[in-house]
Design a protein around this motif. Structure first.
Motif, PDB file in Angstrom:
ATOM      1  N   PHE A 299      -8.255   0.778   4.573  1.00 47.40           N
ATOM      2  CA  PHE A 299      -7.309   1.760   4.057  1.00 47.40           C
ATOM      3  C   PHE A 299      -7.952   3.140   4.159  1.00 47.40           C
ATOM      4  O   PHE A 299      -9.163   3.275   4.120  1.00 47.40           O
ATOM      5  CB  PHE A 299      -6.915   1.465   2.611  1.00 47.40           C
TER       6      PHE A 299
ATOM      7  N   TRP B 248      -8.428  -4.141  -2.740  1.00 45.20           N
ATOM      8  CA  TRP B 248      -9.505  -4.102  -1.740  1.00 45.20           C
ATOM      9  C   TRP B 248     -10.698  -4.935  -2.196  1.00 45.20           C
ATOM     10  O   TRP B 248     -11.265  -5.700  -1.408  1.00 45.20           O
ATOM     11  CB  TRP B 248      -9.942  -2.666  -1.492  1.00 45.20           C
TER      12      TRP B 248
ATOM     13  N   LYS C  47      -4.455   0.062  -8.273  1.00 46.87           N
ATOM     14  CA  LYS C  47      -3.972  -1.173  -7.649  1.00 46.87           C
ATOM     15  C   LYS C  47      -4.567  -1.352  -6.248  1.00 46.87           C
ATOM     16  O   LYS C  47      -4.935  -2.461  -5.853  1.00 46.87           O
ATOM     17  CB  LYS C  47      -2.440  -1.170  -7.580  1.00 46.87           C
ATOM     18  N   ILE C  48      -4.662  -0.243  -5.492  1.00 45.68           N
ATOM     19  CA  ILE C  48      -5.243  -0.327  -4.146  1.00 45.68           C
ATOM     20  C   ILE C  48      -6.721  -0.694  -4.241  1.00 45.68           C
ATOM     21  O   ILE C  48      -7.216  -1.531  -3.470  1.00 45.68           O
ATOM     22  CB  ILE C  48      -5.055   1.004  -3.408  1.00 45.68           C
TER      23      ILE C  48
ATOM     24  N   ILE D 181       0.836  -1.204   0.000  1.00 44.89           N
ATOM     25  CA  ILE D 181       0.000   0.000   0.000  1.00 44.89           C
ATOM     26  C   ILE D 181       0.869   1.250   0.000  1.00 44.89           C
ATOM     27  O   ILE D 181       0.626   2.197  -0.751  1.00 44.89           O
ATOM     28  CB  ILE D 181      -0.948   0.003   1.215  1.00 44.89           C
TER      29      ILE D 181
ATOM     30  N   ILE E  95      -6.836  -6.353   0.992  1.00 40.71           N
ATOM     31  CA  ILE E  95      -6.736  -5.232   1.919  1.00 40.71           C
ATOM     32  C   ILE E  95      -7.992  -5.178   2.757  1.00 40.71           C
ATOM     33  O   ILE E  95      -9.097  -5.158   2.222  1.00 40.71           O
ATOM     34  CB  ILE E  95      -6.550  -3.893   1.162  1.00 40.71           C
TER      35      ILE E  95
ATOM     36  N   ILE F 123      -7.066   6.914   2.416  1.00 43.96           N
ATOM     37  CA  ILE F 123      -6.194   7.678   1.521  1.00 43.96           C
ATOM     38  C   ILE F 123      -6.827   9.042   1.265  1.00 43.96           C
ATOM     39  O   ILE F 123      -7.947   9.106   0.775  1.00 43.96           O
ATOM     40  CB  ILE F 123      -5.990   6.941   0.177  1.00 43.96           C
TER      41      ILE F 123
ATOM     42  N   TRP G 269       2.318   1.704  -3.443  1.00 45.09           N
ATOM     43  CA  TRP G 269       1.315   2.141  -4.419  1.00 45.09           C
ATOM     44  C   TRP G 269       0.907   3.595  -4.197  1.00 45.09           C
ATOM     45  O   TRP G 269       0.643   4.321  -5.150  1.00 45.09           O
ATOM     46  CB  TRP G 269       0.095   1.225  -4.359  1.00 45.09           C
ATOM     47  N   ILE G 270       0.842   4.016  -2.935  1.00 47.14           N
ATOM     48  CA  ILE G 270       0.513   5.417  -2.650  1.00 47.14           C
ATOM     49  C   ILE G 270       1.602   6.331  -3.202  1.00 47.14           C
ATOM     50  O   ILE G 270       1.318   7.351  -3.836  1.00 47.14           O
ATOM     51  CB  ILE G 270       0.337   5.637  -1.130  1.00 47.14           C
TER      52      ILE G 270
END
Length: 242
Positions: free
Chosen positions: A240, A232, A227-228, A216, A237, A242, A219-220
């Motif tokens: 999360f 999920w 991708k996140i 994560i 995941i 963001i 990817w952030i």
């Protein structure tokens, strides 16, 4: 007389066991709008209280609630609005609560920023109805995309059928939700993801929680919201923000 006082009971009546939360609601609304509202029917003050020689004044008209400006050590500083709430019960219980307004945060520029909007339900049919309800709620609102994303990401248990949308605007989000609600279709541009997480449950065992956290973060940094969102929906995941 820098400290305004008032009572919510003169405006809405005595709420018995809800009197305390009514006072909290009044204070929060006043902080939100930066206004001090009057206590009704307070034209005649208690003659036994010498208000003129006290720091208190009864708020009898609508007025701006200015933040206090205090000079200390040669420095002038503006401080947050603060309110005290007192509530007393007939049985002798009493409560005093102090509330301070949150610090001001400069709004972020949402132009071209991607946000993940995750929704889930127990069945595919319920997920379609949920998408329709959210789209309808957003159509005539002024919500920011960031706030919508945060609300749907935090404090919710993800259910079996999951839909994650990577959007740049409320308008774009509504279009995707309406399309999914009517046709149960997802776009082919890698911005919308759907999965039945239970069918993919066995695949989760190849990743540890530490592996997921590192992915994560990576990817952030790479701004790979897609991708996140995909991870999920597939159950890799749990949570999360963001």
């Amino acid at each position: 007389q820098f400290c305004a006082i008032g009572s919510v009971k003169s405006n809405i009546g005595h709420c018995e066991s809800a009197a305390g939360i009514a006072g909290v609601t009044k204070v929060l609304l006043q902080i939100k709008h930066g206004q001090l509202v009057p206590s009704l029917h307070s034209k005649v003050l208690n003659p036994n209280i010498d208000f003129s020689n006290s720091p208190f004044r009864v708020q009898q008209k609508l007025a701006e609630w200015k933040r206090p400006v205090i000079q200390m050590n040669g420095e002038t500083k503006e401080y947050p609005r603060i309110a005290g709430i007192s509530s007393f019960g007939a049985g002798g219980a009493n409560l005093h609560l102090i509330i301070e307004e949150a610090p001001y945060i400069e709004p972020l520029d949402e132009n071209n920023r991607e946000y993940i909007i995750p929704i889930s339900a127990c069945s595919a049919e319920q997920l379609q109805k949920y998408a329709k309800n959210i789209a309808k709620k957003l159509e005539h609102s002024n919500y920011s995309l960031r706030d919508v994303a945060y609300t749907l990401q935090v404090g919710r248990r993800a259910m079996q059928h999951r839909l994650a949308i990577v959007a740049r605007s409320i308008k774009e989000l509504i279009e995707v939700l309406v399309n999914y609600a009517e046709f149960a279709k997802i776009n082919s541009d890698k911005s919308v993801f759907y999965a039945n997480s239970r069918e993919l449950k066995k695949a989760k065992t190849i990743f540890s929680d530490e592996d997921v956290c590192q992915l994560i973060k990576q990817w952030i940094n790479q701004k790979r919201m897609d991708k996140i969102a995909l991870a999920w929906t597939q159950g890799f995941i749990k949570d999360f923000t963001i």
